[in-house]
Design a protein around this motif. Structure first.
Motif, mmCIF file in Angstrom:
data_model
loop_
_atom_site.group_PDB
_atom_site.id
_atom_site.type_symbol
_atom_site.label_atom_id
_atom_site.label_comp_id
_atom_site.label_asym_id
_atom_site.label_seq_id
_atom_site.Cartn_x
_atom_site.Cartn_y
_atom_site.Cartn_z
ATOM 1 N N ARG A 28 31.417 36.421 31.490
ATOM 2 C CA ARG A 28 32.385 35.457 31.812
ATOM 3 C C ARG A 28 32.668 35.455 33.463
ATOM 4 O O ARG A 28 32.900 34.461 34.062
ATOM 5 N N LEU A 29 32.403 36.420 34.208
ATOM 6 C CA LEU A 29 32.406 36.592 35.536
ATOM 7 C C LEU A 29 31.329 35.709 36.193
ATOM 8 O O LEU A 29 31.613 34.971 37.239
ATOM 9 N N ARG A 30 30.046 36.003 35.659
ATOM 10 C CA ARG A 30 29.157 35.250 36.358
ATOM 11 C C ARG A 30 29.383 33.377 36.039
ATOM 12 O O ARG A 30 29.136 32.535 36.851
ATOM 13 N N ARG A 31 29.848 33.232 34.993
ATOM 14 C CA ARG A 31 30.305 31.740 34.563
ATOM 15 C C ARG A 31 31.444 31.236 35.782
ATOM 16 O O ARG A 31 31.631 29.888 36.233
ATOM 17 N N ARG A 32 32.194 32.029 36.196
ATOM 18 C CA ARG A 32 33.277 31.891 37.116
ATOM 19 C C ARG A 32 32.646 31.836 38.703
ATOM 20 O O ARG A 32 33.327 31.664 39.639
ATOM 21 N N GLY A 33 31.421 32.123 38.694
ATOM 22 C CA GLY A 33 30.838 32.081 40.215
ATOM 23 C C GLY A 33 30.654 33.615 40.889
ATOM 24 O O GLY A 33 30.112 33.816 41.816
ATOM 25 N N TYR A 91 37.461 42.558 34.814
ATOM 26 C CA TYR A 91 36.780 42.411 36.062
ATOM 27 C C TYR A 91 35.727 43.912 35.800
ATOM 28 O O TYR A 91 34.846 44.218 36.299
ATOM 29 N N LEU A 99 33.181 38.854 42.262
ATOM 30 C CA LEU A 99 33.985 37.331 42.231
ATOM 31 C C LEU A 99 34.387 37.238 43.572
ATOM 32 O O LEU A 99 35.600 37.733 43.966
ATOM 33 N N ALA A 102 38.282 36.771 44.318
ATOM 34 C CA ALA A 102 39.218 37.551 43.577
ATOM 35 C C ALA A 102 39.501 38.642 44.412
ATOM 36 O O ALA A 102 38.838 39.174 45.321
#
Length: 175
Positions: A28-33, A91, A99, A102
């Motif tokens: 999920r974090l990787r999808r957010r960059g 996280y 991220l 963040a």
């Protein structure tokens, strides 16, 4: 099943559940960059933890009576792990994932320590073998773990340095 095998089974099960959650959070974090630092060393951490548990299963006689006080300490350390994971929420991962935009989490144990999870892991790696009289296993894996964690903290500090000025409060936390 003996106390040793019950304990090892519970710790291994906990770790597998944590790995599944970490994998989900990482994706999920990787999808957010988010980006990962030191991905090449990650297998060393997996190997260390798997070898630690396996060495206890192989080298400690199954009928070894536990030190119940130390098992109680181990249980308290697990509560600390849950606190860390809950504080980081989405996280939390077992990798160094950042991220960039963040803010840093500074609630829960992160209010008091920069790396509370690593403190808990250091204690766990020593306490579990000691609870079954495995002083040599505790010493060897503690030394190996300290080397890996010292390296990991240096890398993590470098990765987080640009974000040090921002703070996030998680829902339900106190300012």
């Amino acid at each position: 099943m003996t106390a040793l095998y019950w304990t090892l089974t519970l710790v291994a099960l906990q770790r597998l559940i944590e790995l599944a959650r970490a994998r989900s959070n990482t994706a999920r974090l990787r999808r957010r960059g988010a980006v990962e630092a030191d991905a090449g060393a990650y297998p060393l951490y997996v190997l260390l933890h798997a070898s630690w548990l396996a060495s206890l299963a192989v080298f400690v006689p199954a009928a070894t009576p536990p030190d119940w006080l130390l098992l109680g300490v181990l249980a308290l350390l697990q509560l600390g792990r849950f606190w860390v994971i809950a504080s980081l929420g989405g996280y939390w991962t077992t990798r160094i994932i950042s991220l960039p935009d963040a803010p840093l989490v500074r609630t829960g144990p992160y209010r008091y320590f920069r790396h509370p999870n690593y403190l808990l892991v250091v204690a766990e790696i020593a306490v579990l073998p000691l609870a079954f009289g495995a002083v040599t296993i505790a010493a060897i894996f503690s030394a190996l773990n300290l080397m890996l964690i010292a390296r990991r903290i240096r890398i993590e500090e470098r990765v987080l340095a640009p974000r040090r000025g921002s703070v996030t409060e998680m829902p339900g936390s106190r300012p």
